[in-house]
Enzyme design. Structure first.
Site, PDB file in Angstrom:
ATOM      1  N   ALA A 131      41.310  27.379  39.047  1.00  0.00           N
ATOM      2  CA  ALA A 131      40.550  28.543  39.956  1.00  0.00           C
ATOM      3  C   ALA A 131      41.492  29.704  39.495  1.00  0.00           C
ATOM      4  O   ALA A 131      42.511  29.940  40.449  1.00  0.00           O
ATOM      5  CB  ALA A 131      40.578  28.042  41.355  1.00  0.00           C
ATOM      6  N   GLU A 134      38.188  35.870  40.149  1.00  0.00           N
ATOM      7  CA  GLU A 134      37.696  36.272  41.400  1.00  0.00           C
ATOM      8  C   GLU A 134      36.744  37.235  41.270  1.00  0.00           C
ATOM      9  O   GLU A 134      36.156  37.634  40.304  1.00  0.00           O
ATOM     10  CB  GLU A 134      38.799  36.974  42.026  1.00  0.00           C
ATOM     11  N   ALA A 137      38.211  40.286  40.029  1.00  0.00           N
ATOM     12  CA  ALA A 137      39.303  40.030  38.880  1.00  0.00           C
ATOM     13  C   ALA A 137      38.815  38.956  37.997  1.00  0.00           C
ATOM     14  O   ALA A 137      39.131  37.576  38.148  1.00  0.00           O
ATOM     15  CB  ALA A 137      40.568  39.612  39.564  1.00  0.00           C
ATOM     16  N   GLY A 138      37.978  39.438  36.913  1.00  0.00           N
ATOM     17  CA  GLY A 138      37.402  38.314  35.993  1.00  0.00           C
ATOM     18  C   GLY A 138      38.312  38.503  34.707  1.00  0.00           C
ATOM     19  O   GLY A 138      39.602  38.054  34.457  1.00  0.00           O
ATOM     20  N   SER A 139      37.791  39.611  33.713  1.00  0.00           N
ATOM     21  CA  SER A 139      38.801  39.816  32.511  1.00  0.00           C
ATOM     22  C   SER A 139      39.929  40.500  32.984  1.00  0.00           C
ATOM     23  O   SER A 139      40.916  40.159  32.232  1.00  0.00           O
ATOM     24  CB  SER A 139      38.003  40.808  31.556  1.00  0.00           C
ATOM     25  N   GLU A 368      36.942  32.177  29.344  1.00  0.00           N
ATOM     26  CA  GLU A 368      38.246  31.899  28.912  1.00  0.00           C
ATOM     27  C   GLU A 368      38.501  33.146  28.058  1.00  0.00           C
ATOM     28  O   GLU A 368      38.986  33.116  26.771  1.00  0.00           O
ATOM     29  CB  GLU A 368      38.426  30.866  28.021  1.00  0.00           C
TER      30      GLU A 368
HETATM   31  C1  LIG Z   1      29.794  29.411  33.069  1.00  0.00           C
HETATM   32  C2  LIG Z   1      31.047  29.824  33.870  1.00  0.00           C
HETATM   33  C3  LIG Z   1      32.089  29.007  33.977  1.00  0.00           C
HETATM   34  C4  LIG Z   1      33.344  29.430  34.467  1.00  0.00           C
HETATM   35  N1  LIG Z   1      34.546  28.850  34.713  1.00  0.00           N
HETATM   36  C5  LIG Z   1      35.579  29.194  35.261  1.00  0.00           C
HETATM   37  C6  LIG Z   1      36.595  28.380  35.710  1.00  0.00           C
HETATM   38  O1  LIG Z   1      36.786  27.260  35.884  1.00  0.00           O
HETATM   39  N2  LIG Z   1      37.682  28.780  36.384  1.00  0.00           N
HETATM   40  C7  LIG Z   1      37.778  30.328  36.270  1.00  0.00           C
HETATM   41  O2  LIG Z   1      38.954  30.719  36.623  1.00  0.00           O
HETATM   42  N3  LIG Z   1      37.146  31.180  35.876  1.00  0.00           N
HETATM   43  C8  LIG Z   1      35.839  30.644  35.266  1.00  0.00           C
HETATM   44  N4  LIG Z   1      34.742  31.431  34.761  1.00  0.00           N
HETATM   45  C9  LIG Z   1      34.985  32.911  34.955  1.00  0.00           C
HETATM   46  C10 LIG Z   1      35.113  33.597  33.679  1.00  0.00           C
HETATM   47  O3  LIG Z   1      36.338  33.368  32.894  1.00  0.00           O
HETATM   48  C11 LIG Z   1      34.884  35.210  33.795  1.00  0.00           C
HETATM   49  O4  LIG Z   1      33.432  35.171  34.069  1.00  0.00           O
HETATM   50  C12 LIG Z   1      35.363  35.885  32.645  1.00  0.00           C
HETATM   51  O5  LIG Z   1      36.766  36.014  32.796  1.00  0.00           O
HETATM   52  C13 LIG Z   1      34.854  37.375  32.774  1.00  0.00           C
HETATM   53  O6  LIG Z   1      34.993  37.903  34.125  1.00  0.00           O
HETATM   54  P1  LIG Z   1      33.735  38.688  34.800  1.00  0.00           P
HETATM   55  O7  LIG Z   1      32.696  37.629  34.890  1.00  0.00           O
HETATM   56  O8  LIG Z   1      34.305  39.055  36.137  1.00  0.00           O
HETATM   57  O9  LIG Z   1      33.200  39.615  33.906  1.00  0.00           O
HETATM   58  P2  LIG Z   1      33.944  41.088  33.754  1.00  0.00           P
HETATM   59  O10 LIG Z   1      35.260  41.247  33.668  1.00  0.00           O
HETATM   60  O11 LIG Z   1      33.220  42.155  34.754  1.00  0.00           O
HETATM   61  O12 LIG Z   1      33.502  41.798  32.216  1.00  0.00           O
HETATM   62  C14 LIG Z   1      32.227  42.115  32.088  1.00  0.00           C
HETATM   63  C15 LIG Z   1      32.215  42.041  30.628  1.00  0.00           C
HETATM   64  O13 LIG Z   1      32.727  43.581  30.338  1.00  0.00           O
HETATM   65  C16 LIG Z   1      33.319  43.228  28.850  1.00  0.00           C
HETATM   66  N5  LIG Z   1      34.761  43.419  28.922  1.00  0.00           N
HETATM   67  C17 LIG Z   1      35.686  42.926  29.424  1.00  0.00           C
HETATM   68  N6  LIG Z   1      36.884  43.262  29.355  1.00  0.00           N
HETATM   69  C18 LIG Z   1      36.580  44.548  28.287  1.00  0.00           C
HETATM   70  C19 LIG Z   1      37.169  45.546  27.680  1.00  0.00           C
HETATM   71  N7  LIG Z   1      38.634  45.427  27.913  1.00  0.00           N
HETATM   72  N8  LIG Z   1      36.839  46.347  26.968  1.00  0.00           N
HETATM   73  C20 LIG Z   1      35.267  46.468  26.850  1.00  0.00           C
HETATM   74  N9  LIG Z   1      34.548  45.372  27.356  1.00  0.00           N
HETATM   75  C21 LIG Z   1      35.014  44.666  28.129  1.00  0.00           C
HETATM   76  C22 LIG Z   1      32.832  41.822  28.528  1.00  0.00           C
HETATM   77  O14 LIG Z   1      31.417  41.903  27.581  1.00  0.00           O
HETATM   78  C23 LIG Z   1      32.542  40.960  29.564  1.00  0.00           C
HETATM   79  O15 LIG Z   1      31.642  39.988  29.491  1.00  0.00           O
HETATM   80  C24 LIG Z   1      33.473  30.865  34.430  1.00  0.00           C
HETATM   81  C25 LIG Z   1      32.527  31.686  33.823  1.00  0.00           C
HETATM   82  C26 LIG Z   1      31.313  31.312  33.613  1.00  0.00           C
HETATM   83  C27 LIG Z   1      30.575  32.132  33.320  1.00  0.00           C
END
Ligand SMILES: Cc1cc2nc3c(=O)[nH]c(=O)nc-3n(C[C@H](O)[C@H](O)[C@H](O)COP(=O)(O)OP(=O)(O)OC[C@H]3O[C@@H](n4cnc5c(N)ncnc54)[C@H](O)[C@@H]3O)c2cc1C
Length: 388
Positions: A131, A134, A137-139, A368
């Protein structure tokens, strides 16, 4: 039957080749290509089946704690994930999450934590979850807001996590929370939170295009003993990155498995579908498509197993793993799309294998580390070298 001649490549030792062949035999009998409507029950069942088959031992480190080896063998987990993904995406998911969910404990856990969790994970008796993400807090993981405040012999967690795979069915969660030793990424620690701990709840179950257990978690005044912290205080971000470093290449391997399955499906349809007095495969346009699919798969496989081999030799694989994940996941999407096109209208019919693969591959380009994040990792590594 998928082409397995790549197993002769010099990246592998004989025990890897043997392992892949054994899993192939086992999967033919034990992993079915069915699509259970009850995804939670299907996942629980797959974890048990994989545990009983001995495969989950490869997802944890340390023979004293049920692991197959002292350290996680990257080539082994890649071969296992690739093979499982070719048979059934949920089986690959169940295997991968046991590894990712317990990875922090394998890498940085105390002996007591390892003894309490890893053997159960390896036997398929405890389901693990990781986990980190958030809502905001994704990317940008370092923007994490979920906090853990020290209170005597305990920590008190408050905040949310989302997109958590195995959320709702896991027996324990490795949760990353801000402990504030330093600003940004240096003030984060990792904790084991058992399902059922007061103050911890599943706030929402999340449905996605390729169903698997997924949830948003909420922590409200959730107390865990200080002994549940994994690794040193403030070192959680490093623990998370080390864990992802082990498993990122294996996401690429899973994508490769989906792509190989799609190529098999495409070949089968192209050689059997009759039109205009011949088969679909007799057309040169189809042959060009098949050649592109096969070449995309081999390019991805070379990058995947180069990264896995390099990691097993103890080398840094930041750039190589990022290249493998980017090329394998993006390439698999193209291969699957091409296979679906070969199936025509049947390709979009619910329940068809290519239709399922089309949905399954999509999130691998996001989690990931999205493809754009992998691009930044590769470029930064190159520029660091160029500036030196
Ligand atoms: C099916 C699934 C399973 C998951 N399982 C887990 C889990 O077990 N544990 C966990 O902790 N998380 C999990 N995740 C979360 C996953 O790691 C995040 O969705 C991912 O890190 C992206 O974060 P976000 O969805 O907030 O997208 P955002 O951070 O909002 O990003 C949106 C988009 O912006 C673009 N982007 C990102 N950074 C940049 C940049 N620097 N420059 C230009 N473009 C950029 C990319 O295209 C990205 O898809 C899961 C997600 C999914 C969809």
């Amino acid at each position: 039957m998928a082409d397995t001649t790549y197993r002769e490549w010099p990246f592998f030792d004989d025990h890897h080749r043997q392992l892949a062949a054994e899993l192939e035999r086992w999967a033919t009998e034990n992993i079915h290509d069915d699509h259970d409507s009850d995804v939670d029950a299907a996942c629980r069942g797959l974890v048990k089946t994989l545990g009983a088959g001995g495969w989950l031992r490869h997802a944890v480190a340390g023979t004293a704690h049920g692991g197959a080896a002292e350290v996680i063998d990257t080539r082994a987990i890649c071969l296992l994930r690739e093979t499982l993904a070719r048979y059934n995406g949920l089986a690959d998911f169940a295997f991968a999450m046991q590894g990712l969910g317990s990875g922090a404990i394998s890498l940085a856990g105390s002996d007591a934590q390892k003894a309490a969790y890893l053997p159960r994970v390896a036997r398929g008796e405890a389901i693990a979850a990781f986990a980190l993400s958030e809502p905001d807090a994704g990317s940008d993981v370092a923007a994490m807001a979920c906090a853990a405040r020290r209170d005597g012999d305990h920590y008190v967690l408050d905040g949310e996590k989302t997109w958590i795979s195995n959320g709702g069915i896991a027996d324990f969660y490795v949760v990353f929370a801000r402990t504030g030793e330093a600003p940004g990424a240096r003030g984060i620690s990792a904790f084991i939170v058992d399902a059922g701990t007061p103050g911890f709840e599943i706030a929402e179950r999340i449905d996605v295009i390729a169903p698997h257990p997924l949830a948003r978690l909420r922590f409200s005044n959730c107390r865990v003993p200080a002994s549940a912290r994994v690794g040193a205080a403030g070192e959680g971000f490093k623990v998370a990155m080390r864990t992802l470093d082990v498993f990122r290449t294996s996401v690429a391997a899973a994508a490769l498995g989906f792509a190989r399955r799609a190529l098999d499906e495409g070949l089968q349809r192209a050689t059997s579908r009759r039109m205009f007095g011949q088969t679909l495969a007799d057309f040169q346009l189809t042959q060009a498509k098949l050649a592109q699919m096969a070449t995309t798969i081999d390019s991805a496989a070379l990058l995947v197993y180069r990264a896995a081999w390099q990691r097993d030799r103890g080398g840094n694989v930041t750039r190589e793993a990022a290249m493998a994940k980017m090329v394998a996941t993006e390439g698999a999407q193209q291969v699957i799309d091409a296979a679906l096109q070969l199936w025509g209208g049947l390709g979009v019919r619910s329940g068809q294998t290519v239709e399922r693969l089309y949905r399954e591959i999509r999130s691998l380009r996001i989690y990931e580390g999205a493809t754009e994040v992998q691009q930044l990792i590769i470029a930064r590594d190159m520029l660091k070298g160029a500036a030196a």
